[in-house]
Each structure stands twice: as structure tokens, then as C-alpha cells.
Design a protein around this motif. Structure first.
Motif, mmCIF file in Angstrom:
data_model
loop_
_atom_site.group_PDB
_atom_site.id
_atom_site.type_symbol
_atom_site.label_atom_id
_atom_site.label_comp_id
_atom_site.label_asym_id
_atom_site.label_seq_id
_atom_site.Cartn_x
_atom_site.Cartn_y
_atom_site.Cartn_z
ATOM 1 N N GLU A 1 21.988 88.673 -77.733
ATOM 2 C CA GLU A 1 22.094 87.640 -78.757
ATOM 3 C C GLU A 1 22.945 86.473 -78.273
ATOM 4 O O GLU A 1 22.695 85.325 -78.630
ATOM 5 C CB GLU A 1 22.729 88.210 -80.030
ATOM 6 C CG GLU A 1 21.881 89.238 -80.741
ATOM 7 C CD GLU A 1 20.521 88.683 -81.115
ATOM 8 O OE1 GLU A 1 20.443 87.513 -81.531
ATOM 9 O OE2 GLU A 1 19.530 89.426 -80.975
ATOM 10 N N TYR B 1 27.569 92.923 -82.804
ATOM 11 C CA TYR B 1 26.163 92.549 -82.626
ATOM 12 C C TYR B 1 25.540 92.165 -83.970
ATOM 13 O O TYR B 1 24.893 91.120 -84.094
ATOM 14 C CB TYR B 1 25.403 93.699 -81.971
ATOM 15 C CG TYR B 1 23.912 93.659 -82.225
ATOM 16 C CD1 TYR B 1 23.132 92.627 -81.681
ATOM 17 C CD2 TYR B 1 23.287 94.616 -83.002
ATOM 18 C CE1 TYR B 1 21.785 92.570 -81.922
ATOM 19 C CE2 TYR B 1 21.937 94.566 -83.245
ATOM 20 C CZ TYR B 1 21.180 93.535 -82.708
ATOM 21 O OH TYR B 1 19.851 93.471 -82.952
ATOM 22 N N LYS C 1 24.117 88.618 -85.130
ATOM 23 C CA LYS C 1 22.731 88.568 -85.578
ATOM 24 C C LYS C 1 22.653 87.944 -86.988
ATOM 25 O O LYS C 1 21.822 87.074 -87.255
ATOM 26 C CB LYS C 1 22.176 89.993 -85.610
ATOM 27 C CG LYS C 1 20.693 90.071 -85.866
ATOM 28 C CD LYS C 1 19.924 89.875 -84.598
ATOM 29 C CE LYS C 1 18.441 89.847 -84.880
ATOM 30 N NZ LYS C 1 17.701 89.405 -83.697
ATOM 31 N N SER C 2 23.526 88.377 -87.879
ATOM 32 C CA SER C 2 23.462 87.870 -89.249
ATOM 33 C C SER C 2 23.859 86.403 -89.289
ATOM 34 O O SER C 2 23.313 85.622 -90.063
ATOM 35 C CB SER C 2 24.362 88.694 -90.162
ATOM 36 O OG SER C 2 25.694 88.316 -89.989
ATOM 37 N N LYS D 1 23.240 84.318 -86.901
ATOM 38 C CA LYS D 1 22.120 83.557 -86.350
ATOM 39 C C LYS D 1 20.992 83.418 -87.365
ATOM 40 O O LYS D 1 20.358 82.373 -87.467
ATOM 41 C CB LYS D 1 21.574 84.270 -85.107
ATOM 42 C CG LYS D 1 22.196 83.798 -83.824
ATOM 43 C CD LYS D 1 21.652 84.614 -82.688
ATOM 44 C CE LYS D 1 21.136 83.728 -81.580
ATOM 45 N NZ LYS D 1 20.675 84.534 -80.450
ATOM 46 N N THR D 2 20.725 84.510 -88.088
ATOM 47 C CA THR D 2 19.589 84.471 -88.994
ATOM 48 C C THR D 2 19.993 83.984 -90.381
ATOM 49 O O THR D 2 19.166 83.457 -91.108
ATOM 50 C CB THR D 2 18.983 85.876 -89.139
ATOM 51 O OG1 THR D 2 20.032 86.758 -89.538
ATOM 52 C CG2 THR D 2 18.392 86.352 -87.835
ATOM 53 N N TRP E 1 21.008 91.467 -92.549
ATOM 54 C CA TRP E 1 21.816 91.731 -91.367
ATOM 55 C C TRP E 1 23.293 91.795 -91.734
ATOM 56 O O TRP E 1 24.050 92.605 -91.204
ATOM 57 C CB TRP E 1 21.596 90.657 -90.304
ATOM 58 C CG TRP E 1 20.277 90.775 -89.612
ATOM 59 C CD1 TRP E 1 19.213 89.940 -89.738
ATOM 60 C CD2 TRP E 1 19.876 91.803 -88.705
ATOM 61 N NE1 TRP E 1 18.165 90.376 -88.975
ATOM 62 C CE2 TRP E 1 18.552 91.514 -88.330
ATOM 63 C CE3 TRP E 1 20.493 92.941 -88.208
ATOM 64 C CZ2 TRP E 1 17.843 92.321 -87.451
ATOM 65 C CZ3 TRP E 1 19.786 93.745 -87.318
ATOM 66 C CH2 TRP E 1 18.474 93.439 -86.959
ATOM 67 N N GLU F 1 27.328 81.290 -81.896
ATOM 68 C CA GLU F 1 27.684 82.681 -81.618
ATOM 69 C C GLU F 1 28.552 82.798 -80.367
ATOM 70 O O GLU F 1 29.302 83.759 -80.239
ATOM 71 C CB GLU F 1 26.432 83.547 -81.514
ATOM 72 C CG GLU F 1 25.424 83.134 -80.479
ATOM 73 C CD GLU F 1 24.379 82.195 -81.058
ATOM 74 O OE1 GLU F 1 24.644 81.643 -82.142
ATOM 75 O OE2 GLU F 1 23.340 81.994 -80.423
#
Lengths: 340, 757
Positions: free
Chosen positions: B139, B183, B187-188, B190-191, B196, B387
């Protein structure tokens, strides 16, 4: 004869009463003395009556020191300051009863050298505790500065040990550090304000990169350990007079060797970055104009091959050097690279 | 037609990449697992060290009695006579994890002893850590970097040190939880999806239940959010992910009994709450900015922010002052003010893993990755995005903490592995790429350069001459050389990691190992010998006094009641034991009688030269005892006249008469190592001991192991009349003795012995 006896008894009575008075007088005297100043400055007279002569029901904590600048005594002043902190804390925080039990005093060599002679002292500073029952000729309890140090907490502990009077040490807050920090912040903000039209450097990634890398190199080279343990810069072998920069044990390190190690880490990282920059340059020649401004290395216009090789040599040489420094500390480590 | 073939080749390439990824990760798992088995191959499948013994005992208890019984477990065999509430004072994640694995295996009719599960748990989780690291790095940077990072973390000594087989401790599973939480957070972020973020909170819950180091996460993630806001990188994704994470995580973490209400009541958790509030304000302002005029906005912004900031500070201090929110704990202070622990909490300072870190241990644990990770950091900063800010903050804060405390090297290692992975993959990506695609682009770039730089012709010619063989900058030969040498470095890392794992981190410390002159291995099993003796030869409810280091082992292996153990929750109790050890026999007897001690256990390394014995730890006992009983115990009394700590010729009278000295050196004067050495030569300290004719009055030797490593003494029961020498006892005896005048103390004469005349 009869008159003589009478006189004698009278004298005795007078003496007794005087003595009886003296104890209360002495305490009152001391309380008066310490009401304005938290410590008593002794001269020979006061010394004799207040400290060395019985009866006493109080403890005297006396520091022998030499504060005049003529006498070369560099640690007298800090020791005196710490002593003052304890005395002041005692004056302001202890209860009334405790304040009548323990008094703090000081003997300066300049004021009363006779007392030094009487006590047979050649060194200063020395802290003595004269207990309430201590006779005129007895040796008082001495505080060991060598082992306990002379900071206010240690003195407070010594007093508590000796007299059961617990002095809550209150250090007058030290304003230097906050002031320095405030000044620094003000300076920084001022600079930012002056440069408010071009705050680009805050967004300059190279600067931030250097800052972060500096932090990692500082901590990875064990500067924190140095800060906490305070090792010497280097050690000179007493037999051969050879200076050694690297301590031979894994549990200890010298300041010099941490600098060496930090530098080696930095050089390896620079070598690695050079290798990468070489590849970057060759990959992005079409974006040369843009890249030129960003990249200080390309300004030198080193041929990429040379840059890559230089970087590689940098990595190899300095990493093997790092390994050999490590080997010299960690005995029996079997692996080395390039040189032993 | 062509499009389908293209799609097929594309999909086959994806398939190949996936297969390769899976194979690499599986291999990393396998290698990580295998390299942690040194201890088992050499010795046997046993639990190591100290804390793992408690964890094992707790797990065993849980498997036997069930989870709810475990949560309510009151352990009366520890901290005698106080006992210890275990269920509420442990992080149960570790026990639950291995209990779950045991249950699954059991229900598959695959019966293993719970001990085997415990022993192999940490190596198994190292593989999961590798996978979590791969996902995180993927990521942050690229899948290639992820594979590098996964391989690094699988064998990195900094992580292996806490996760070899048998080292059954919280850290073993916590690092996996840490990496996985990170991670999911990235991820959360980013989305920007709630899913997430919720998963992240769940993973955080697992982390909280596993290790106290979760405080690092709950401070790092808000720090990341704060940094993003300050950098002007606020987005609704951040808002969604942080707020949902924070709410869920706080509620979930409060479900762990040991944590309880801490997340809302201690200062360590307050920054997270502060950032949560700040985020609401920022979100509000973003919402308002488009709806009101600039003038109004500025008023709202400046006025509102100042008032709210001041208010929150005031409220915080009011809450701390009122006792609703606990101020920062001592352990936390000791991280910032490095002199704090030494003055205020000697019990923290006495633990060796709380010492600051030398550069040697950095290099020892990280090797080449320590040198390369700044490179990864550099490129993360150069090519920063949302991130990557996270990994930058993680690396910089972790390197600080690792510098302050040796044990926090563990939290630095994952960051180093991620960044070193990025560094290596960055280089290899450049140097291992196909030549053809680049040649085309570089020839193009060459022509454009010619056109543009007409005024620097000379230089241009030179550079073209230099690059004669290969137009694309770095020639292929150089590329090959660099790649090969970097691979050599990687190989060196592998060799180093294996060496370190095998030599430094695979000692169970329950079993000692040394070698003879001709290289044979000698295994010294004294600890287990002694504990087994205790188990077999003492009463079931016998109380064993020892220094706290051995509490867990005695409880775990000997199954006897201990007074103090490695869970150092009660300083005054420890100080009492320290006082008993450092007093003379009579005074110690009083204390031991009060505490119902039956046996005393000391570790003595003078015969074989084992340096971790009680005599070397003794000064800490004295210090801790002095902290609580300054009247009776004075540290300076235990030094020689020159102020050194010694048990040799110049040792002080107090030292020679204290219980620890007597128990360690009892009958030691009769031993002889070689022909020409005097009796009583202490091999650990390297001198002959100060007093050889030691007599014991109130205790007797019960057992001494083969190499004298463990010595057990028995407290003698009271004889017919108490014979405590009151003048020797340093404890003031209460009550006045009525010895004045005619009421002389009555003396009971010893019963006249019947003797035949």
C-alpha cells in the motif's frame, strides 16, 4: 572561707541559670537569625556558643566552604547553591517544630579560618551534621559528597537520615530552559513572519528529508545512550599512551566511536542515494529541465556511470568499515567484507 | 482476436505475478519459521526465559478451566500472602490465541499438548507478520518493495529476538497485530471506506488484547491524522476513516478487562481524543468555507479555534486535577525525560531491557537494513503522499523510542524492514529493468537534448563519449555489477541474521550451554533440576522466597507458592524481600517468619562463571529495599571502604553478614577449582571471596544443584524457645523491655539434660 563557698554556690547558680537560659536563648537566637536568612553565617563566637557548646536540643547542618573568589574552589559555589535550596525549602515548608529542631549554617573560610583549623579541615566544601547530643570534641557526621553527590535531593536525604526531619526540597523553577525555548520559538516565528511571502522552504522536501535522516542517524549511532550515560570522548591507555576511539565491549561506547558510526551510516546512505540518482538521471533525461532544478547532483553534471560507480564504492567501502568497527567490539563475529 | 490474446497474456502475466508473490511469501514464512527453531533443535521443545512461563501457566489454566474461569482467576500461588487477580491484570490475547488454535486442532482430532502450541506460536506468527508487512508496504510503495520487506521482517534479528520458538510472549503475536493494524489503517485512509476503518478497529482490538504497546498505535495514528491536517492534506477520506476508527477502537479496547476505562481516563489516550475533536472542527470549517463569506470565515476560524483550544486545555487540566483523568504514568515519562526512571522508579530502571540502546545493538539487530532504511525514508519524503507520511512518522518516532529503550527496538524493526524494502526495491527496479524499452526512450531523450543544449556542446560531446557503449546513462556492465553487489549485501544480511539468531537469541536461559576446550557442548540443566526437586520434595503449599526474576519459573515449573514474581506490581512487597535478602540472618529470620517463608532460593554463578546470578543483581535488591526502608538498609554499607561493590577481601561487614552473601557462599570456601588456586575462588567475579567460614543459624541448606547454580535453603522451624538475637536484629523490636530494677527479664534455662554420671 564561708563567703568563698557562698560565692561559689552563687556562681554555680548563676551559671546554671545562665546555662538554662542559654538553651532557650540559643534556640531563640537561632530562630531570630534564620527568620530573615535561611542559613546562619558563623563566626568564631557564634560557632562556639551555638554549635560546639552543650546543651543543645537541635541539630546543626553546617557546610564548610570557601566562597571567596581568591580561593580556587570551582564546586563550592554549586554546592552552596544546592545547600541554599535545601535551607530555603526547610525555612518555608517545614513545620514550626521541625524548624526548631534543625538549623542550617555555613562557615566560610574567609570569615573564620580558625574554625577550619579547629576542625582540622583542609578541603572544602564539606557538610557536617552536629547532632543534639554531640560533645565538644566529638567528630560530627559527615556527608559523603563523593558517593551521594551534592544536589539538593541528596542533601535532603542526608538530613532526613540524620535528624528524621524530612525537608521537602522545592527547587525554585529554573527559567533558563523555557526562556531559551521561547526565544528560539519567537525567533523561528519571526523568521517565518519575515519570510511569509516565500514559505516554500517549509514545503521543501529536501530540507525535511535531511532533518529526518539526521534524526535517524543521531539515534542509530547511540547518541541517546551517550546522553544518559555520559561516557568519555575517548580513552587513553595508561600504559602505552595510545588513544583509543573505540571501546572493546558491546556494553559500552565512547562518544568518538558514535560519531564515526553515525558518519558511516550517513555515507552509506549517501552512496545508495547516488546509485539511485544515477539511475534516475538516465531514466529521466527527457525531463532534464525539470529534473535539473530539483536535483543538486545533476547540477554537477557527473556522468551517470561515474556517479553509480562512486556510489557503489561508497557503499562497499563504508559498509565494510562499519562491519570492521563492529567486529572490533563484538569479539568472535565471523563475517567481514573487503577488510577485516 | 488480438485483444483476447492481449488480455490472455495480460492475465497470464498477472497470474504469474500472483503465483510468484505467493511463492515468495510462502518461502518467507517457511524460512522465518525454520530459522526460529534453533533452540528446539539444540535443546528440546521448552518454554524460555521468565515471562513466557507465566503465559504458559495462564494458558494452561485457561485450557483446563475455560475462558470465563480464566477471566475470574485469582491466583493464590503468587505474591503470597496477597495473591494476584490474574484475569484482570493480563492481556489475554496471547492465551486466547493459543487456546483457540489448540481447540481447532482438537476438534480436527489432531491432539497436541498445549505446550507445543505455545512453543510454536511465535514462529508461526512471524509468517503472518511477514504477510502483513507485505500488505502494508504494498500500500505504501509497490508490491516489489512489499516482498523485500516481507523477507526482511521474516528473518530480521530485531524481531527474531522476541519470537524464537519457545519464547511465548505477547510481543510474538503483537507485532503481527501492529503491522496488520497499520496496513488496515493505510488502506482505510486510501479508500476512505468505513469497512476498512472498522476492520482496522477490529485489528486494533486484537492488538489491545495482546500487548501493552497498543498505546503506540493509538498515539501514532492520531499523530498521522494531525500531520495530514497541518500539511493541508485534509480530505473527507481522512475524516471518515479516522472518526470511525477512533470511535470503534475506543469502545472495543474498553472490552479488555485489563484496559477497562483507561481509554477515557488516562492521559496516554487523550491525544487521540484531541485529534478526534480537532478533526470535527476542521471538517466543519471545510463545510462552512463554501457557504459563508471570507470575512465571516476568518472570524469563525480564528475566534472559534482560540476559544476551543484554550477551553480544551483548561478542561483537560481541570480533569487531571480533579482526578477524573489520570496523568501520564511513570513509564511514559521515562521515555521522554530520560533521567526520570533512575531517580523515581528503580524497579523500572533495574530491568535490563529498559536500558538505553548502544549503537552496537542497533547494528546487531538490523545490519544492512539499518544502513539502507534511511534511503527508503529519503525517497518516501521525496515522493510523499498521504500514506507515506505515516511511515515517515512511524520511522522517526520509533527510532527515537528504540534509542531510549532496548526493548522498543522491537517496534522499530518493522519500520526499518518496510523502508529498507522500499530502498532496495527502488534500486533494483532501476537496475534490473529490461534494456530495450529504455534504449528507445533514451535515444529519444538524446536527440531532444541535442536540440536543447546547443550552447553546451562540448560537455554534451563528452557525456556522449562517456556513454558511448550504452546510451542510457548507466552502462549495462555497471548495472550488472551493482545488482550483483547488492545481492551480495542481501546474502550477508541473511548470513548475519542466521548467525545472530543461532548464537544470541536461541538460548532458552532455562538451560545453559557452554563448551569444553575441545568444542564439546555441555548442557547445564540446573534450573530444572532445582525446580523439579522443589516439586517433588516439598509440601504442596510450601512458600518459596526468591528474587522476583525467578517467581514465574518457580510457579510454572515447581508449582510452588512464590512471594514476588516478574509482574512487579507491588513495590513494597518486593522491597520486603529485598530487605530480607540484604539483612543479617536474625533480621531476615524475622521477616521470613512474618511472611511464612519455607524455602529460600538463590541463584549462584560463582562455580561456573554465570554472570546473571543474584550476587550481581544484589545491589538492586539493596536499592529497592532502601527505597522503602531507608532506616534499616543503607546502600553505602554494602560497599568496600573505597566505594566499590565487592564480595572479595575488602567487602564490608554488612555485606559479609547479609543473608544473600551467606546463602550464596555457604561452604563455598571448601571448593577448589584447580591445583594452584585458593579455595573459594569466585569465577564470575574473579577473586577469592571475603569470608569462607560461614555458619548458618536460622536456615539450613536443603539442596544445591550439580553446578551450584541454584541453591535452596530451608528456614528452620522455631526450636523450643526463640533464639533470635535481638541485639543483632536491625528491626527495632517493639515494646519496652522491662529490665530495670528488680523486674529482670525472666530467663528460661535450657532444660537440664539428663546425663548419666
Amino acid at each position: 572561707m564561708r563567703t568563698m563557698v557562698l560565692l561559689f554556690f552563687m556562681l554555680l547558680a548563676v551559671y546554671e541559670s545562665a546555662q538554662q537560659q542559654t538553651l532557650e536563648d540559643k534556640v531563640q537566637n537561632l530562630v531570630d537569625l534564620t527568620s530573615r536568612q535561611s542559613i546562619v553565617k558563623f563566626n568564631m563566637d557564634k560557632w562556639k556558643t551555638l554549635v560546639r557548646m552543650q546543651p543543645r536540643n537541635y541539630s546543626m547542618i553546617v557546610m564548610f566552604t570557601a566562597l571567596s573568589p581568591g580561593v580556587q574552589c570551582p564546586i563550592c559555589k554549586p554546592a552552596y547553591d544546592e545547600f541554599m535550596i535545601v535551607a530555603n525549602s526547610h525555612r518555608y515548608t517545614s513545620s514550626e517544630g521541625d524548624r526548631r529542631k534543625v538549623f542550617f549554617g555555613i562557615v566560610d573560610y574567609e570569615d573564620a579560618p580558625q574554625i577550619f583549623q579547629q576542625m582540622n579541615l583542609n578541603t572544602a566544601p564539606i557538610l557536617y551534621h552536629f547532632g543534639p547530643k554531640l560533645g565538644a570534641k566529638k567528630r560530627p557526621e559527615q556527608m559523603d559528597f563523593q558517593r551521594q553527590g551534592f544536589d539538593a535531593d541528596a542533601i535532603g536525604r542526608f538530613v532526613a537520615d540524620q535528624t528524621e526531619v524530612h525537608v521537602r526540597v522545592i527547587r525554585p523553577p529554573n527559567y533558563t530552559a523555557p526562556v531559551v525555548i521561547a526565544l528560539f520559538v519567537a525567533l523561528l516565528l519571526g523568521m517565518l513572519y519575515m519570510k511569509r511571502n516565500s514559505l516554500d522552504f517549509l514545503f521543501n522536501r529536501t530540507v525535511w528529508g535531511f532533518v529526518c535522516l539526521a534524526i535517524t542517524f543521531i539515534f542509530m549511532s547511540g547518541q541517546m545512550w551517550n546522553h544518559i550515560r555520559g561516557p568519555p570522548f575517548m580513552i587513553t591507555n595508561p600504559n602505552t599512551k595510545e588513544p583509543s576511539f573505540i571501546h572493546g565491549s558491546t556494553q559500552f561506547q565512547l562518544i568518538a566511536e558514535t560519531y564515526i558510526v553515525g558518519l558511516l551510516y550517513a555515507l552509506i546512505a549517501i552512496g545508495f542515494i547516488c546509485v539511485n540518482e544515477a539511475a534516475d538521471q538516465s531514466n529521466s533525461k527527457d525531463r532534464k529541465n525539470a529534473g535539473k532544478k530539483l536535483n543538486p547532483l545533476s547540477l554537477l553534471n557527473i556522468p551517470t556511470n561515474t556517479l553509480a560507480i562512486a556510489g557503489l564504492v561508497c557503499i562497499c567501502v563504508f559498509f565494510s568499515f562499519l562491519l570492521s568497527v563492529f567486529r572490533s567490539k563484538y569479539r568472535g563475529y565471523p563475517y567481514s567484507f573487503l577488510f577485516a | 482476436m488480438t485483444s483476447t490474446t492481449a488480455a490472455r497474456t495480460a492475465s497470464s502475466r498477472v497470474g504469474a505475478t500472483t503465483l510468484l508473490t505467493i511463492v515468495v511469501l510462502a518461502l518467507a514464512w517457511f524460512v522465518g519459521f525454520a530459522s526460529r527453531l534453533f533452540a528446539i533443535v539444540r535443546f528440546e521443545s521448552i518454554i524460555h526465559e521468565f515471562d513466557p512461563w507465566f503465559n504458559y501457566r495462564a494458558t494452561h489454566h485457561m485450557v483446563q478451566h475455560g475462558f470465563y474461569k480464566f477471566l475470574n482467576w485469582f491466583d493464590e500461588r503468587a505474591w503470597y500472602p496477597l495473591g494476584r487477580i490474574v484475569g484482570g491484570t493480563v492481556y489475554p490475547g496471547l492465551m486466547v490465541t493459543s487456546g483457540l488454535i489448540h481447540w481447532i486442532l482438537d476438534s480436527l482430532n489432531f491432539h497436541v499438548h498445549i505446550r507445543e502450541v505455545c512453543v510454536f506460536l511465535a514462529p508461526t506468527f512471524s509468517g503472518l507478520t511477514a504477510i502483513a508487512t507485505y500488505l502494508l508496504t504494498k500500500e505504501l510503495w509497490s508490491p516489489g518493495a512489499g516482498l523485500f520487506a516481507a523477507c526482511f521482517i521474516a528473518i530480521s534479528p530485531g524481531y527474531t529476538s522476541r519470537s524464537v520458538a519457545g519464547s511465548y510472549d505477547n510481543e510474538g503475536i503483537a507485532i503481527f497485530a501492529l503491522q496488520f493494524t497499520y496496513y488496515l489503517w493505510v488502506k482505510s485512509l486510501k479508500t476512505g471506506s468505513i469497512m476498512w476503518a472498522s476492520l482496522c478497529a477490529l485489528s486494533y482490538f486484537y492488538m489491545v488484547s495482546a500487548w501493552g504497546g497498543y498505546v503506540f498505535i493509538i498515539n501514532l495514528i492520531p499523530l498521522h491524522a494531525l500531520a495530514l491536517i497541518i500539511m493541508g492534506r485534509y480530505s473527507s477520506r481522512l475524516f471518515v476513516s479516522y472518526t470511525s476508527f477512533y470511535c470503534l477502537a475506543t469502545i472495543l479496547s474498553m472490552q479488555v478487562p485489563f484496559v477497562g476505562f483507561q481509554p477515557v481516563r488516562t492521559s496516554e489516550h487523550m491525544p487521540a481524543f484531541g485529534v478526534f475533536g480537532l478533526l470535527q472542527i476542521v471538517a466543519l470549517m471545510h463545510y462552512a468555507r463554501n457557504r459563508i463569506t471570507r470575512q465571516q470565515f476568518m472570524t469563525l476560524f480564528v475566534g472559534g479555534l482560540t476559544i476551543l483550544g484554550a477551553l480544551s486545555v483548561v478542561v483537560y487540566f481541570a480533569l487531571v486535577w480533579g482526578g477524573y483523568v489520570a496523568p501520564f504514568s511513570g513509564r511514559f515519562y521515562s521515555l521522554w525525560d530520560t533521567g526520570y526512571a533512575k531517580i523515581h522508579i528503580p524497579i523500572i530502571a533495574s530491568v535490563s531491557e529498559h536500558q538505553p540502546t548502544t549503537w552496537v545493538s542497533f547494528f546487531f539487530d538490523l545490519h544492512i537494513t539499518a544502513a539502507v532504511f534511511p534511503v527508503g525514508l529519503w525517497y518516501c519524503i521525496k515522493k510523499v503522499n498521504d500514506e507515506r507520511v505515516f511511515i515517515i512518522l512511524y520511522a522517526v518516532s520509533a527510532v527515537y523510542f528504540a534509542g531510549v529503550m532496548v526493548r522498543l527496538m522491537l517496534t522499530l524493526t518493522p519500520a526499518v524492514c518496510v523502508l529498507a524494502g522500499i530502498g532496495f526495491s527502488y534500486t533494483f527496479e532501476k537496475y534490473l529493468k529490461d534494456e530495450e524499452t529504455k534504449e528507445r526512450s533514451s535515444s529519444q531523450s538524446g536527440t531532444t537534448k541535442d536540440e536543447k543544449l546547443y550552447d553546451k556542446a562540448a560537455k554534451n560531446v563528452k557525456s556522449r563519449n562517456a556513454n558511448d557503449g550504452d546510451e542510457s546513462g548507466v552502462s549495462s556492465n555497471v548495472r550488472t555489477i551493482i545488482s550483483i553487489i547488492l545481492v551480495i549485501f542481501l546474502l550477508m544480511f541473511v548470513v548475519h541474521a542466521t548467525y545472530v539468531t543461532s548464537n544470541a537469541y536461541s538460548h532458552p536461559s532455562v538451560v545453559l550451554q557452554s563448551s569444553t576446550n575441545n568444542g564439546d557442548r555441555i548442557i547445564m540443566d540446573d534450573f530444572r533440576e532445582a525446580y523439579h526437586w522443589l516439586r517433588e520434595n516439598t509440601a504442596d503449599d510450601a512458600r518459596v522466597m526468591s528474587w522476583w526474576d525467578y517467581g514465574y519459573q518457580i510457579a510454572g515449573m515447581a508449582n510452588r507458592t512464590t512471594l514476588v514474581d516478574n509482574n512487579t506490581w507491588n513495590n513494597s512487597h518486593i522491597a520486603l524481600v529485598g530487605k530480607a535478602m540484604s539483612s543479617n540472618e536474625s533480621a531476615a529470620y524475622e521477616i521470613m517468619t512474618e511472611l511464612d517463608v519455607d524455602y529460600i532460593l538463590v541463584i549462584f554463578g560463582g562455580v561456573i562463571g554465570y554472570s546473571g546470578d543474584d550476587i550481581n543483581k544484589f545491589l538492586w535488591m539493596v536499592r529497592i529495599a532502601q527505597g522503602e526502608h531507608p532506616k534499616d538498609i543503607r546502600e553505602e554499607n554494602y560497599f568496600t571502604s573505597t566505594g566499590e561493590y565487592s564480595t572479595g577481601a575488602g567487602a564490608s561487614e554488612t555485606m559479609l553478614n547479609c543473608l544473600m552473601y551467606k546463602m550464596s557462599y555457604y561452604r563455598f570456601g571448601e571448593t577448589r577449582v584447580g591445583y594452584n588456586q585458593a579455595g573459594g575462588f569466585d569465577r564470575t567475579r574473579g577473586y577469592v571471596i571475603g569470608k569462607k567460614d560461614i555458619t548458618l543459624e536460622y536456615i539450613e541448606e536443603a539442596y544445591t544443584t550439580e553446578n551450584w547454580l541454584v541453591r535452596i535453603y530451608k528456614r528452620k522451624k522455631l526450636p523450643n524457645r526463640p533464639t533470635v538475637k535481638s541485639e543483632e536484629a536491625t528491626i527495632p523490636i517493639k515494646g519496652k523491655k522491662a529490665t530495670q530494677g528488680k523486674n529482670k527479664k525472666g530467663v528460661i534455662r535450657p532444660a537440664p539434660t539428663a546425663s548419666k554420671a
